[in-house]
Design an enzyme around this catalytic site. Structure first.
Site, mmCIF file in Angstrom:
data_model
loop_
_atom_site.group_PDB
_atom_site.id
_atom_site.type_symbol
_atom_site.label_atom_id
_atom_site.label_comp_id
_atom_site.label_asym_id
_atom_site.label_seq_id
_atom_site.Cartn_x
_atom_site.Cartn_y
_atom_site.Cartn_z
ATOM 1 N N ASP A 17 44.379 32.929 44.572
ATOM 2 C CA ASP A 17 45.163 32.176 43.612
ATOM 3 C C ASP A 17 44.530 30.782 43.524
ATOM 4 O O ASP A 17 43.920 30.310 44.488
ATOM 5 C CB ASP A 17 46.612 32.103 44.102
ATOM 6 C CG ASP A 17 47.442 31.146 43.289
ATOM 7 O OD1 ASP A 17 47.511 31.319 42.068
ATOM 8 O OD2 ASP A 17 47.997 30.205 43.891
ATOM 9 N N ASP A 19 46.010 27.425 41.980
ATOM 10 C CA ASP A 19 46.829 26.236 42.222
ATOM 11 C C ASP A 19 47.752 26.440 43.419
ATOM 12 O O ASP A 19 48.553 27.371 43.455
ATOM 13 C CB ASP A 19 47.646 25.919 40.976
ATOM 14 C CG ASP A 19 46.755 25.729 39.750
ATOM 15 O OD1 ASP A 19 45.750 25.011 39.864
ATOM 16 O OD2 ASP A 19 47.061 26.328 38.705
ATOM 17 N N ASP A 25 48.349 21.803 43.993
ATOM 18 C CA ASP A 25 49.093 22.237 42.810
ATOM 19 C C ASP A 25 49.498 21.035 41.965
ATOM 20 O O ASP A 25 50.302 20.206 42.390
ATOM 21 C CB ASP A 25 50.327 23.023 43.244
ATOM 22 C CG ASP A 25 51.052 23.654 42.069
ATOM 23 O OD1 ASP A 25 50.473 23.677 40.967
ATOM 24 O OD2 ASP A 25 52.185 24.119 42.260
ATOM 25 N N CYS A 104 48.530 41.499 32.912
ATOM 26 C CA CYS A 104 47.652 40.678 33.753
ATOM 27 C C CYS A 104 48.421 39.650 34.578
ATOM 28 O O CYS A 104 47.992 39.317 35.691
ATOM 29 C CB CYS A 104 46.580 39.985 32.903
ATOM 30 S SG CYS A 104 47.157 39.160 31.405
#
Length: 204
Positions: A17, A19, A25, A104
């Site tokens: 992943d 962020d 983040d 997605c």
């Protein structure tokens, strides 16, 4: 809390992943100058690359669907991430919103399957590291190994539900490494630990 990772599982690709996992983040960030890697991100990626384990990024970017970001904004931020921490072998980006019904957006498995297929790696030889439940759920649905690295935005129930949890990114990556040294010298303190403890983050 210790949740061992099955070391008999060969991992050839690790998807991250973006962020909250690879970089700090910044909600709906469209400014490359705000990109800051999380602690030890570069070291963790170097350990994988030293063992010829492919790396990729799978990221929800619903700011595009919400009108808060352009695709060009996302591209520029991704290019900055790649400049600081890459080169990554695969990128998969979902620009859709939570109600768009796409295949997605995590927790759907589409990006995980897409990245693995692009690199010719079976899902069961793929791991996904993220900071929220949607990341590890996408891994599970794809047939990959999910590892949660919690942050302040990770919900307690997400951490409780995750099969594999690690306290930080470097610990998560070390737990996925094959036993034995890579090609070339690696200090003893960079050998993979026996167990893994970590977390996940808020869906984007």
């Amino acid at each position: 809390m210790n949740r061992p990772v099955p070391h008999d599982r060969r991992i050839r690709l690790v998807l991250f992943d973006r962020d909250g996992t690879l970089v700090e983040d910044v909600p709906y960030n469209g400014d490359p100058d705000l990109v800051r890697p999380v602690p030890h991100a570069g070291e963790a990626l170097a350990l994988l690359r030293a063992r010829s384990i492919a790396t990729g990024v799978v990221t929800n970017q619903s700011g595009v669907a919400r009108g808060l970001l352009s695709t060009a904004d996302v591209r520029r931020v991704n290019e900055r991430v790649d400049a600081l921490l890459g080169p990554f072998d695969a990128w998969a980006i979902c620009p859709h919103g939570p109600d768009d019904g796409c295949h997605c957006r995590k927790p759907q498995p589409g990006m995980v399957l897409q990245a693995a297929a692009r690199l010719g790696v079976p899902p069961d030889e793929t791991a996904v590291i993220g900071d929220i439940g949607a990341d590890v759920e996408a891994a599970r649905r794809a047939g990959a190994l999910g590892v949660l690295v919690p942050t302040p935005v990770t919900r307690p129930e997400e951490t409780a539900a995750a099969e594999h949890v690690a306290p930080d990114l470097l610990t998560a990556v070390r737990a996925l490494l094959p036993a034995g040294p890579p090609q070339g010298h690696v200090p003893d303190d960079e050998r993979p630990p026996a167990v893994l403890s970590a977390s996940d983050r808020r869906p984007r």
